[in-house]
Design a protein around this motif. Structure first.
Motif, PDB file in Angstrom:
ATOM      1  N   ALA A 164      -0.232  10.338  37.553  1.00 32.64           N
ATOM      2  CA  ALA A 164       0.183  11.154  38.693  1.00 32.64           C
ATOM      3  C   ALA A 164       1.628  11.606  38.549  1.00 32.64           C
ATOM      4  CB  ALA A 164      -0.009  10.372  39.985  1.00 32.64           C
ATOM      5  N   SER A 165       2.495  10.704  38.070  1.00 30.36           N
ATOM      6  CA  SER A 165       3.891  11.101  37.858  1.00 30.36           C
ATOM      7  C   SER A 165       4.008  12.109  36.728  1.00 30.36           C
ATOM      8  CB  SER A 165       4.750   9.868  37.566  1.00 30.36           C
ATOM      9  OG  SER A 165       4.366   9.245  36.350  1.00 30.36           O
ATOM     10  N   VAL A 166       3.200  11.942  35.692  1.00 33.89           N
ATOM     11  CA  VAL A 166       3.205  12.899  34.588  1.00 33.89           C
ATOM     12  C   VAL A 166       2.702  14.271  35.062  1.00 33.89           C
ATOM     13  CG1 VAL A 166       2.110  13.450  32.372  1.00 33.89           C
ATOM     14  CG2 VAL A 166       2.997  11.161  32.790  1.00 33.89           C
ATOM     15  N   ALA A 167       1.741  14.268  35.978  1.00 32.78           N
ATOM     16  CA  ALA A 167       1.228  15.533  36.515  1.00 32.78           C
ATOM     17  C   ALA A 167       2.335  16.322  37.199  1.00 32.78           C
ATOM     18  CB  ALA A 167       0.075  15.262  37.483  1.00 32.78           C
ATOM     19  N   LEU A 168       3.214  15.636  37.928  1.00 36.45           N
ATOM     20  CA  LEU A 168       4.317  16.335  38.592  1.00 36.45           C
ATOM     21  C   LEU A 168       5.332  16.860  37.575  1.00 36.45           C
ATOM     22  CD1 LEU A 168       4.918  14.046  41.697  1.00 36.45           C
ATOM     23  CD2 LEU A 168       3.739  16.245  41.599  1.00 36.45           C
ATOM     24  N   LEU A 169       5.583  16.091  36.518  1.00 35.13           N
ATOM     25  CA  LEU A 169       6.484  16.579  35.469  1.00 35.13           C
ATOM     26  C   LEU A 169       5.904  17.822  34.795  1.00 35.13           C
ATOM     27  CD1 LEU A 169       7.512  13.198  33.780  1.00 35.13           C
ATOM     28  CD2 LEU A 169       8.911  14.620  35.283  1.00 35.13           C
ATOM     29  N   ALA A 170       4.615  17.772  34.490  1.00 31.90           N
ATOM     30  CA  ALA A 170       3.976  18.919  33.852  1.00 31.90           C
ATOM     31  C   ALA A 170       3.887  20.108  34.811  1.00 31.90           C
ATOM     32  CB  ALA A 170       2.579  18.531  33.364  1.00 31.90           C
TER      33      ALA A 170
END
Length: 259
Positions: A193-199
């Motif tokens: 989920a945190s990676v989704a926001l970065l992407a």
């Protein structure tokens, strides 16, 4: 006699350190803004940031941008998490498949989503498909790593015991493999989920007409630093909220995990 705490008391005891840290950050931020160490136009005070956030909410821009970003991140996360989890279970359970897939994924993992923005735009245009696929790509790689590691750590003796007792494959999966790997799956989803926001930020900076990161880019062009800080605050709070939801779901359904 042991002291007992009411539910509100327990909640406050858990929130106390976080609220204290938030207060310290706000105090330090205010002192730095008022000290003159940074040019006034480049570091807004917490009050100015709050005002910009309220203005954005009243104008409707915040709701529109938040809705666009949530749709992109949510759909990309769902696709990437589904594929990453499935691939992680497969490679964690099947050594030969792992030997074939792991080098490929290890090659792709260092390539950040932002580096693929021009290629995704060339292939899929500047529409939503490219953005969602970029997010899904980043989430897939992140989720795969955690799930693969969690599944591969399940003791083989447990699976062999279930097979020797005559359990078919689907029961070995649902009653042995899935419960044992569930904590790793939960950690994978929280990290994904945190990676989704970065992407999401990379995808929207690559070409969009709405979204939280898009608005940051527009505000940056006009040096509206107060609005930029407000946008960063929303992104951070969004990440915290998503993580809290996933952690609560984990405590409800993966109660044997310490997460």
């Amino acid at each position: 006699m042991h002291a007992t705490h009411s539910p509100p008391g327990r909640a406050l005891s858990r929130l106390g350190p976080a609220l204290g840290a938030a207060g310290a950050v706000l105090a330090l931020w205010s002192l730095l803004a008022w000290s003159g160490a940074v040019a006034p136009g480049l570091l807004p005070t917490p009050g100015e940031t709050a005002t910009a956030l309220v203005d954005s909410a009243r104008s409707g821009l915040l709701a529109a941008d938040l809705g666009a970003s949530l749709a992109r991140a949510g759909q990309g996360f769902a696709l990437g998490a589904l594929l990453g989890s499935a691939l992680g279970f497969a490679t964690g359970y099947l050594p030969r498949l792992s030997a074939a897939v792991t080098p490929v994924v290890s090659f792709l993992r260092p390539i950040p989503a932002i580096a693929l923005v021009p290629l995704a735009t060339a292939w899929f245009g500047i529409g939503e498909t490219a953005k969602r696929l970029l997010i899904a790509y980043a989430v897939l790689l992140a989720v795969w790593l955690y799930v693969h590691d969690g599944v591969s750590r399940v003791p083989v003796s447990h699976l062999r015991a279930a097979r020797s007792l005559g359990a078919p494959l689907h029961r070995r999966f649902t009653e042995v493999l899935l419960p044992a790997a569930a904590p790793a799956l939960l950690a994978a989803l929280r990290y994904g989920a945190s990676v989704a926001l970065l992407a999401l930020v990379a995808a929207e900076l690559g070409g969009a007409d709405s979204g939280l990161a898009y608005r940051l880019q527009v505000d940056g062009q006009f040096l509206r630093v107060d609005r930029m800080f407000a946008g960063l605050l929303v992104l951070g709070l969004l990440g915290v909220a998503v993580d809290l939801v996933l952690a609560a779901v984990g405590r409800r359904f993966v109660h044997w995990s310490a997460s």
